[in-house]
Design an enzyme around this catalytic site. Sequence first.
Site, PDB file in Angstrom:
ATOM      1  N   GLU A  64       0.818  -1.214   0.000  1.00  0.00           N
ATOM      2  CA  GLU A  64       0.000   0.000   0.000  1.00  0.00           C
ATOM      3  C   GLU A  64       0.857   1.272   0.000  1.00  0.00           C
ATOM      4  O   GLU A  64       1.945   1.290   0.582  1.00  0.00           O
ATOM      5  CB  GLU A  64      -0.880   0.024   1.262  1.00  0.00           C
ATOM      6  CG  GLU A  64      -1.857  -1.115   1.304  1.00  0.00           C
ATOM      7  CD  GLU A  64      -2.449  -1.347   2.689  1.00  0.00           C
ATOM      8  OE1 GLU A  64      -3.626  -1.721   2.744  1.00  0.00           O
ATOM      9  OE2 GLU A  64      -1.756  -1.164   3.696  1.00  0.00           O
ATOM     10  N   ASP A 169      -2.358 -15.735  22.528  1.00  0.00           N
ATOM     11  CA  ASP A 169      -1.992 -15.923  21.127  1.00  0.00           C
ATOM     12  C   ASP A 169      -2.205 -17.399  20.815  1.00  0.00           C
ATOM     13  O   ASP A 169      -1.987 -18.260  21.682  1.00  0.00           O
ATOM     14  CB  ASP A 169      -0.510 -15.550  20.904  1.00  0.00           C
ATOM     15  CG  ASP A 169      -0.155 -15.378  19.435  1.00  0.00           C
ATOM     16  OD1 ASP A 169       0.135 -14.238  19.021  1.00  0.00           O
ATOM     17  OD2 ASP A 169      -0.174 -16.393  18.693  1.00  0.00           O
ATOM     18  N   ASP A 235      -7.487  -4.881   8.939  1.00  0.00           N
ATOM     19  CA  ASP A 235      -7.103  -3.638   8.255  1.00  0.00           C
ATOM     20  C   ASP A 235      -7.020  -3.808   6.745  1.00  0.00           C
ATOM     21  O   ASP A 235      -6.297  -3.094   6.068  1.00  0.00           O
ATOM     22  CB  ASP A 235      -5.766  -3.114   8.825  1.00  0.00           C
ATOM     23  CG  ASP A 235      -4.637  -4.131   8.676  1.00  0.00           C
ATOM     24  OD1 ASP A 235      -4.900  -5.245   8.192  1.00  0.00           O
ATOM     25  OD2 ASP A 235      -3.490  -3.811   9.035  1.00  0.00           O
TER      26      ASP A 235
END
Length: 357
Positions: A64, A169, A235
């Site tokens: 990006e 996690d 995201d």
Amino acid sequence: MSDARKLNVVPFVSVDNMMKLVNAIGVERFLVELAGFIAADFRRWELFDKTPRIASHSHDGVIELMPTSDGAVYGFKYVNGHPKNTRDGRQTVTAFGVLAEVSSGYPVLLSEMTILTALRTAATSAMAATYLAPKGARTMAIIGNGAQSEFQALAFKAILGVDRLRLYDLDRSASEKCARNLDGLGFDIAICSSGEEALAGAQIVTTVTADKQYATILTDNMVGEGLHINAVGGDCPGKTELAADILRRSDIFVEFPPQTRIEGEIQQLAHDHPVTELWRVVAGQTQGRRDARQITLFDSVGFAIEDFSALRYVREKLAGTGFYEELDLLADPDEPRDLFGMLLRAKAAPQGTPAAA
Ligand code: NAD
């Protein structure tokens, strides 16, 4: 940096120099000051050029570009997100960025931004939480204990006083690494064996996992009244962390709606579902948390203005440190229009001797 900067060299902050700069300032002070720079830029939000970041998606990840300008200074960041990278010993997220002066278009800073992205993401999350988390919150669950996790923990400690962590996690060794790295830094840390266990007694939950899918890190029944959710890992289109039902019960705060509607948790909702722009809260135009029972959600995706603020902060802090190299990035012939002549003179110059400009 001195004012007598040479026109053709650009200060370059390598990973090594970034680490020296961060360690010289101190991570927590860096996070607090950086959050101040981000908040200051959020207060002048309307001045900035804004666009959703330009994404190039592939099977395994995304690359990006994130540009913005305040009219005097232009900045952009190059960043990737490749969840599978850690299997070959590479980072999920790496980045570098540039600041340039708008008046000439000349770059004034080139910097690594892998470490800086982790710092700015954490500083933004904690800055947002000062307006959104329940008052006096001290316990945070962190789900996903990879590269970003310690930065998140330290920002919440330095900016909000969070000092009890509940880590979870999928890979327990990631939680153990996180706990080890934070040992002696003022936290009381519990490693948990499920997300549900991590959330027990937490007033804030940070989700910061990496998986290129619609994941369900938090299910609806895990989220009780009054919780603040700092959702960092979702995201990208097709990459989210929260069950959609949670979003319908939450007051949602976002960076730049046109980008978050594509990339954030709210991609799961109708395109006109109401959200609040975080900058309006920071600028005092609207309220953050209103009451103790409200569920607040910061649907973080990372916006260009935060990177701009981070580069602006680094540039200011570099002065007088020597933590940068001078990069020969710009051609500088004596006669600006004689670019080709400069190339000819370089060819004619004996090997090893610098050609006259
Ligand atoms: P990382 O790969 O270093 O760590 C991710 C961790 O999540 C790993 O330890 C992995 O085992 C764990 N994980 C994956 N699925 C899980 C699950 N279902 N339950 C519990 N744990 C799980 O990645 P990172 O650099 O720490 O980045 C984390 C995420 O944050 C990425 O998705 C990245 O794109 C995102 N990110 C967002 C921003 C932002 O501004 N919002 C900025 C940087 C990174």
